[in-house]
Design an enzyme around this catalytic site. Structure first.
Site, PDB file in Angstrom:
ATOM      1  N   LYS A  57       0.808  -1.225   0.000  1.00  0.00           N
ATOM      2  CA  LYS A  57       0.000   0.000   0.000  1.00  0.00           C
ATOM      3  C   LYS A  57       0.842   1.275   0.000  1.00  0.00           C
ATOM      4  O   LYS A  57       0.303   2.364  -0.212  1.00  0.00           O
ATOM      5  CB  LYS A  57      -0.981   0.021   1.184  1.00  0.00           C
ATOM      6  CG  LYS A  57      -1.980  -1.097   1.216  1.00  0.00           C
ATOM      7  CD  LYS A  57      -2.767  -1.335  -0.058  1.00  0.00           C
ATOM      8  CE  LYS A  57      -3.648  -0.230  -0.504  1.00  0.00           C
ATOM      9  NZ  LYS A  57      -4.678  -0.697  -1.491  1.00  0.00           N
ATOM     10  N   SER A 274      -2.702 -12.730   3.625  1.00  0.00           N
ATOM     11  CA  SER A 274      -3.077 -12.587   2.204  1.00  0.00           C
ATOM     12  C   SER A 274      -1.980 -13.112   1.288  1.00  0.00           C
ATOM     13  O   SER A 274      -2.250 -13.482   0.149  1.00  0.00           O
ATOM     14  CB  SER A 274      -3.450 -11.142   1.876  1.00  0.00           C
ATOM     15  OG  SER A 274      -2.322 -10.306   1.894  1.00  0.00           O
TER      16      SER A 274
HETATM   17  N1  PMP Z   1      -3.215  -7.891   1.298  1.00  0.00           N
HETATM   18  C1  PMP Z   1      -3.098  -7.010   2.303  1.00  0.00           C
HETATM   19  C2  PMP Z   1      -2.462  -7.465   3.575  1.00  0.00           C
HETATM   20  C3  PMP Z   1      -3.587  -5.705   2.154  1.00  0.00           C
HETATM   21  O1  PMP Z   1      -3.457  -4.825   3.167  1.00  0.00           O
HETATM   22  C4  PMP Z   1      -4.211  -5.340   0.947  1.00  0.00           C
HETATM   23  C5  PMP Z   1      -4.792  -3.961   0.810  1.00  0.00           C
HETATM   24  N2  PMP Z   1      -6.071  -3.866   1.433  1.00  0.00           N
HETATM   25  C6  PMP Z   1      -4.327  -6.289  -0.072  1.00  0.00           C
HETATM   26  C7  PMP Z   1      -3.811  -7.557   0.137  1.00  0.00           C
HETATM   27  C8  PMP Z   1      -5.028  -5.988  -1.372  1.00  0.00           C
HETATM   28  O2  PMP Z   1      -4.447  -4.948  -2.124  1.00  0.00           O
HETATM   29  P1  PMP Z   1      -5.342  -4.025  -3.049  1.00  0.00           P
HETATM   30  O3  PMP Z   1      -6.008  -3.015  -2.169  1.00  0.00           O
HETATM   31  O4  PMP Z   1      -4.356  -3.390  -3.981  1.00  0.00           O
HETATM   32  O5  PMP Z   1      -6.343  -4.858  -3.763  1.00  0.00           O
END
Ligand code: PMP
Length: 332
Positions: A57, A274
């Site tokens: 981010k 994630s």
């Molecule tokens: N994984 C984590 C740990 C995140 O903080 C985020 C952002 N919310 C994402 C995945 C997904 O990224 P994006 O917002 O670019 O879809």
């Protein structure tokens, strides 16, 4: 925007601010966890935890603030405000500090201690919303504060701001393309706002229309994969266009957690939940093909989740794994 700094007439091999360290993250092979995959298939993980604020981010945060500065929406006297307790909040706190702007983050009072401490360490002000109202409560309180004092604030609005995917179009996409020397065939990323998968996917498809862009989402609304959204039960972000994806893969929380536990003990890589979801999907894709280069985004490292319930399951997993003759036993 990036590069070495020139001070007066003397160039030095250094960077000017933390913002110059955003991006250029490494790709890594995962030799143990990719065992059993066809010899001409490679799975590569892009380690976004190496960004200075610790996550993927940082890219949209820096791009959105710089865009605000260019348009004049962010100017001296303004405070950056948002209602995120996750990686975007941390990234905004880091980037706001580096640019010299105050940051106010509205978050539910029950977010983890690490989160509160890290954003405060960056000098951000934390405003707590009712813990019983979850992230929706934080969104509402943030809106209220904005409407009470609209001229005071700049809100980057990552769910609707096209500069969010643009950051990935201009940085993540070219980095993946260059690091794989144009050999990438599949790109796999989780969906939170959708910024990463949309922007990177768009760039890669422009370079090679055959690149498959694959989004990863939790398989149920009550998942435990922090940072990811279950689209069918969520407000769909304005920047998210499902028609641009080739495929979506749903991932179960438990399976993603196991992947994270394995990454730690078998590859020496401790990441967030994630990343486990992204690897699970990447391995699924890799098993279906005879040849190709699958790149998965690992959005952050695991330190920022160590006190969360996600790690409570690790001991059970380790015992189960040992009973199955886990990797350590296999490799001696
Ligand atoms: N994984 C984590 C740990 C995140 O903080 C985020 C952002 N919310 C994402 C995945 C997904 O990224 P994006 O917002 O670019 O879809």
């Amino acid at each position: 925007m990036h590069g070495t700094a020139a001070s007066g007439s003397q160039r030095c091999d250094c960077y000017t601010t933390m913002l110059d360290l955003v991006g250029r993250t490494p790709l890594i092979e995962l030799p143990r966890l990719t065992r059993g995959i066809a010899p001409r298939v490679r799975v590569l993980a892009k380690l976004e935890g190496f960004n200075p604020g610790g996550s993927v981010k940082d890219r949209p945060a820096v791009w959105m603030l710089r865009d605000g500065l260019r348009s004049g929406a962010l100017r001296p006297g303004k405070t950056i405000i948002d209602s995120t307790s996750g990686n975007t909040g941390i990234a905004l706190a880091m980037a706001g500090a580096a640019l010299g702007y105050p940051v106010e983050l509205v978050m539910p009072a029950n977010v983890s201690l690490e989160r509160k401490r890290i954003v405060r360490a960056y000098g951000a002000t934390v405003v707590f919303s009712d813990p019983l109202e979850g992230s929706d409560g934080a969104i509402r309180l943030c809106r209220e504060r904005l409407s009470e004092n609209p001229s005071r604030y700049f809100k980057p609005d990552q769910y609707f701001n096209p500069v969010n995917p643009q950051a990935h179009y201009e940085s993540t996409g070219p980095e993946v393309w260059t690091a794989t020397e144009g050999t990438v065939t599949h790109f796999v990323a989780g969906i939170g706002t959708g910024g990463t998968v949309m922007g990177t996917g768009r760039y890669l498809k422009e370079r090679n229309a055959g690149v498959q862009v694959i989004a990863v989402e939790p398989d149920d609304p009550w998942h435990g994969l922090e940072g990811l959204k279950h689209m069918a039960s969520s407000i769909v972000p304005g920047i998210y266009h499902e028609n641009e994806l080739d495929r979506k893969i749903s991932v179960a929380t438990d399976a993603a957690y196991e992947m994270v536990y394995q990454l730690g003990s078998e590859e020496g890589l401790v990441v967030g939940q994630s990343s486990g979801a992204a690897l699970l999907a990447a391995l699924q894709v890799a098993r279906e093909i005879d040849e190709g280069v699958v790149v998965a985004i690992f959005p952050d490292f695991g330190e920022r989740y160590l006190s969360t319930t996600f790690w409570f399951g690790w001991r059970d997993w380790r015992e189960r794994n040992a009973a199955r003759g886990g990797a350590r036993a296999r490799t001696g």
